[in-house]
Design a protein around this motif. Sequence first.
Motif, short mmCIF file in Angstrom:
data_model
loop_
_atom_site.label_atom_id
_atom_site.label_comp_id
_atom_site.label_asym_id
_atom_site.label_seq_id
_atom_site.Cartn_x
_atom_site.Cartn_y
_atom_site.Cartn_z
N ALA A 189 39.27 44.11 43.32
CA ALA A 189 38.25 44.78 44.15
C ALA A 189 38.77 46.10 44.68
O ALA A 189 38.04 47.10 44.73
CB ALA A 189 37.84 43.86 45.30
N GLU A 190 40.05 46.15 45.07
CA GLU A 190 40.63 47.40 45.56
C GLU A 190 40.59 48.48 44.48
O GLU A 190 40.36 49.66 44.77
CB GLU A 190 42.06 47.16 46.02
N HIS A 191 40.82 48.08 43.22
CA HIS A 191 40.75 49.04 42.12
C HIS A 191 39.35 49.65 42.00
O HIS A 191 39.20 50.88 41.90
CB HIS A 191 41.14 48.35 40.81
N LEU A 216 37.15 34.61 45.16
CA LEU A 216 36.09 35.25 45.93
C LEU A 216 36.60 35.68 47.30
O LEU A 216 36.23 36.74 47.81
CB LEU A 216 34.90 34.29 46.07
N GLU A 217 37.48 34.87 47.90
CA GLU A 217 38.05 35.26 49.20
C GLU A 217 38.85 36.56 49.06
O GLU A 217 38.76 37.44 49.92
CB GLU A 217 38.95 34.14 49.72
N GLY A 218 39.64 36.68 48.00
CA GLY A 218 40.40 37.91 47.80
C GLY A 218 39.50 39.11 47.62
O GLY A 218 39.75 40.19 48.17
N HIS A 219 38.42 38.92 46.85
CA HIS A 219 37.45 39.98 46.63
C HIS A 219 36.85 40.45 47.96
O HIS A 219 36.80 41.66 48.25
CB HIS A 219 36.35 39.44 45.71
N ARG A 220 36.45 39.51 48.79
CA ARG A 220 35.80 39.88 50.05
C ARG A 220 36.78 40.42 51.08
O ARG A 220 36.41 41.22 51.94
CB ARG A 220 35.02 38.68 50.59
N GLU A 221 38.04 40.01 51.00
CA GLU A 221 39.06 40.60 51.87
C GLU A 221 39.16 42.10 51.63
O GLU A 221 39.27 42.90 52.57
CB GLU A 221 40.42 39.95 51.62
N ILE A 275 30.34 45.11 38.37
CA ILE A 275 30.22 43.66 38.41
C ILE A 275 31.58 43.05 38.12
O ILE A 275 32.24 43.39 37.12
CB ILE A 275 29.19 43.15 37.37
N VAL A 276 32.02 42.18 39.00
CA VAL A 276 33.25 41.42 38.81
C VAL A 276 32.86 40.02 38.36
O VAL A 276 32.02 39.37 38.99
CB VAL A 276 34.09 41.35 40.10
N ALA A 277 33.46 39.55 37.27
CA ALA A 277 33.15 38.23 36.73
C ALA A 277 34.25 37.23 37.09
O ALA A 277 35.42 37.59 37.24
CB ALA A 277 32.99 38.30 35.21
N ALA A 278 33.87 35.97 37.18
CA ALA A 278 34.79 34.91 37.57
C ALA A 278 35.97 34.78 36.63
O ALA A 278 37.08 34.46 37.05
CB ALA A 278 34.03 33.58 37.64
#
Length: 366
Positions: A189-191, A216-221, A275-278
């Motif tokens: 997500a940071e990228h 998902l937690e890392g993404h939202r952090e 869009i980030v995929a699982a």
Amino acid sequence: MTVTLADVAARARVSPATVSRVLNGNYPVAASTRERVLRAVDDLDYVLNGPASSLAAATSDLVGILVNDIADPFFGIMAGAAQTQIGGPGDGSGRAGGEKLAVICNTGGSPERELTYLTLLQRQRAAAVVLTGGAVENPAHQAAMSAKLAKLADAGTRIVFCGRPPLPEGDALVAALAFDNRGGGRRLAEHLISLGHRRIGYVAGPPERTTTRHRLEGHREALRAAGLDSAPGGAAGGRGSDDQDRLTVHGPYDRRSGYEATLELLRRAPDVTAIVAANDTVALGACAAVRDQGMRIPQDISVAGFDDLPFSVDAVPALTTVRLPLFEAGARAGRLAMGKENPPPGGIATIAAELMIRGSTAAPRG
């Protein structure tokens, strides 16, 4: 305390001879009686003796490797790597060489099948069990797993987790090799944020899985750190969580889910620029959905995956993803299961995730 055949007989209200007949299958027994006996066997976790009573307490040459889906490269790579350490060549002298028979147990993602396979491996006096992939976050299932693994460990079975965190009650484990899914999700997500993306959709896995939650937690952090967990347009006011939920769609870890979830995301939020995929398989479905909507990757929308499966570099454009060292982790799990490597301090090791930046992500237009 060891459960005996007499205990099963008492529980099923039959004679020990009847229990023996049911278990050996060499004499006709009424269906209702057979069902009572088998239920008692399951309730008491009765383990059948080996071919000789003198070997009843010994483990066998069997090692079980539990996977959600052997057709999924994520699991296939780990299982294959573990097998190289479990069933690989020893000194060429058969059992004396230390080889074991590795058996792949495909659960299909079912918690019930996971417990069933552990019971079957217990009855076979498995020398070791390797459990791969994320765990189901259900208190009842976790309690059942802890109890089952404790019984396996008491019987001498070595238990290793590969790619999943330890259970709340994890005393039975030799080791747990846990991927840094949370850190990988945050770096990905940071990228995207560093490229200028502000509206990022997320195609998540099943909500009950630890892997899904941690990624998902890392993404939202990362979104919170960048101030992007607010409502559209940057107005906070407590609506950030609702907006992030709207930008997240859950589904299975497969291509079809990626396709359908991406269409849903584009319907909900046509202004998303990434869009980030699982995982990488889900990302392939996301790419197909984006193209079917007449958009280009990454010119119109960026897409990223997770795992760095072998095909990700061959996608067009090559997929930005997070690399997990699946083969290395599987091989290490195999060595731990065989006692060839000492467990990490405290029995738990966190395996780092590496960001792999490729052509499927770029700065948003405009």
